[in-house]
Design an enzyme around this catalytic site. Sequence first.
Site, mmCIF file in Angstrom:
data_model
loop_
_atom_site.group_PDB
_atom_site.id
_atom_site.type_symbol
_atom_site.label_atom_id
_atom_site.label_comp_id
_atom_site.label_asym_id
_atom_site.label_seq_id
_atom_site.Cartn_x
_atom_site.Cartn_y
_atom_site.Cartn_z
ATOM 1 N N ASP A 58 0.760 -1.173 0.001
ATOM 2 C CA ASP A 58 -0.039 0.059 0.067
ATOM 3 C C ASP A 58 0.881 1.046 0.080
ATOM 4 O O ASP A 58 1.239 1.489 1.158
ATOM 5 C CB ASP A 58 -0.868 -0.033 1.387
ATOM 6 C CG ASP A 58 -1.759 1.248 1.303
ATOM 7 O OD1 ASP A 58 -2.471 1.509 0.073
ATOM 8 O OD2 ASP A 58 -1.923 1.653 2.415
ATOM 9 N N GLU A 75 -2.630 -1.865 -5.674
ATOM 10 C CA GLU A 75 -3.621 -1.235 -6.318
ATOM 11 C C GLU A 75 -3.165 -0.433 -7.449
ATOM 12 O O GLU A 75 -1.839 0.039 -7.282
ATOM 13 C CB GLU A 75 -4.569 -0.408 -5.535
ATOM 14 C CG GLU A 75 -5.052 -1.253 -4.386
ATOM 15 C CD GLU A 75 -6.086 -0.358 -3.531
ATOM 16 O OE1 GLU A 75 -6.211 0.742 -3.574
ATOM 17 O OE2 GLU A 75 -6.867 -0.705 -2.570
ATOM 18 N N ASP A 126 -2.811 0.966 6.717
ATOM 19 C CA ASP A 126 -1.914 1.074 5.829
ATOM 20 C C ASP A 126 -1.502 -0.786 5.515
ATOM 21 O O ASP A 126 -1.500 -1.033 4.569
ATOM 22 C CB ASP A 126 -0.399 1.680 5.951
ATOM 23 C CG ASP A 126 -0.745 3.111 6.106
ATOM 24 O OD1 ASP A 126 -1.460 3.773 5.146
ATOM 25 O OD2 ASP A 126 -0.372 3.797 7.213
#
Length: 156
Positions: A7, A66, A138
């Site tokens: 992340d 992502e 996170d």
Amino acid sequence: MNVIGLDPGLNHTGWGILSIEKDIKLIGNGVIKTNNKETPGQRLNKIHKELINILNSYQINSASMEEVFINKNPRSSISLCYARGVLLLTLNAMNIQVFEYSSNYVKKSITGNGHAKKEQVHFMVEKILNVEFKGTYDISDAIAVALCHAYSKNNF
């Protein structure tokens, strides 16, 4: 097989490592924190060096994160892209293949709802892995993208 979920962020980069065999086990997690008083270059170098240490501590077969999204705050998006670039470069230099997933796809694969809130993702990560996290999102966001990768590749 071990997969690292990431992340990215210039201030905090969350990471989580899953061992995927017949079942899924969380084998490592944490946050790479940088000092906002340092230059962007110094902060990115810290992310790079700490990621190398993490990758050298585990036998990582693949990575997941992502896809980029455009934040309402352009400065946040730029900082996010800086961190992503360093992560991608470091992983590529260590011959670790990276898989990217949209935020909605990650949320849907973990919670069943592509528009789930961070709290819902956090709750489901704890439930799926039977662990408890304290602190920021996170780590749970990083683990969620690793779980999404495991599910999408039917790796367990």
